[in-house]
Design an enzyme around this catalytic site. Sequence first.
Site: not given
Length: 373
Positions: A117, A17, A93
């Site tokens: 997330s 990420k 996210s």
Amino acid sequence: MRPFDLGSRSGVSVVVKDCIDIAGEVTASGSAALRDRAPAERHAQVVQDLLESGAHLTGKAKMHELAYGMTGINAAFGTPINPRWPDRIPGGSSSGSAVAVAAGLCDVAIGTDTGGSVRQPAICCGIYGMKPTFGRISRAGCHPAESSLDCVGVFARSAAMLTRAMAAADPSFSPEPLTSAPRIVRIKADNLEPKVGESLIYGLMEGLPDAGYVTLPGMAEAFDAAMTLIGAETHAACHALLDDPRLGADIRARLAAAGTITEDAVAKAEEVRARFTAEVDDALSRADILITPALPTIPPTLAEADDPARVLDLTRFLRPFNLSGHPAIALPVTGDLPLGLQIIGRKGEDAQLCAVAEWMADTCPLFRKEELS
């Protein structure tokens, strides 16, 4: 995904990420306001641990801006397309991490989970996702640097690969066998969308040991407390970006609103944390595993995602366990819609939770198995 080639090819292939440092790469956290920052000078600890495990890093994944949202929609960097349900949100996210795994672009992916997330995008994309015990995987080199909720987590297309992902990301993790069937307690869940109602979701438990129901009275209060703390902590970390015109309008509005959270509200949220953590610990003193639906509703379509009421409720069963710090895994169900279960274990017993996930996936044919899109 921004591709590159780093590390040995002897281990799993991994996507990371964009809020996690990789030496020589810009850590933009999905924000145009950070796109021009200097590249990271060193790897985040989890990246270094992955490389030392023999992992092969293949790219950085897109994400919801500043990890402060649940849809995965990102106008500046582009929204990753959900491979199984292209008309629906990829979740956030850690959107790009979930999409990369679901699309077969890598074996596993690393994300972060502050309020669901990892687990929420895992179910949105039909894969497995794990939030470890809080503090289990080092957050050194992750952004924002300070958080009392955020955990580095992992994605995979199977429960067995999820265990392997944990071993690669955490040198202290050692897989454990499941020596006996776990005692499973269902957390009483109300107000579920009919398509994810108890008759469907808990029907997956047929044949599994069932110790009945438990009620956690503090769940709703814990959700609200976690929202308070993520708002206060994100504002503390990112408020300087409010003056940057490149910040997304939706994030600007939420970040500005978070600036009104008072110290008294934070203190009350911490009191809720203590009470709810004790509730969960007590429930787990009488059972090995707690189980909930992963999501209370079907994830919205991209067209519906601008309705906060349809999005915020998605983490109703996920966010409270960020507040309490317990490890949790989302297991996806096969079918025409994104559905799944969440299992929660005792703090520090992450390996046993992974073993239970593997056992459940093997026992029930309706859980998704290793599969490429």
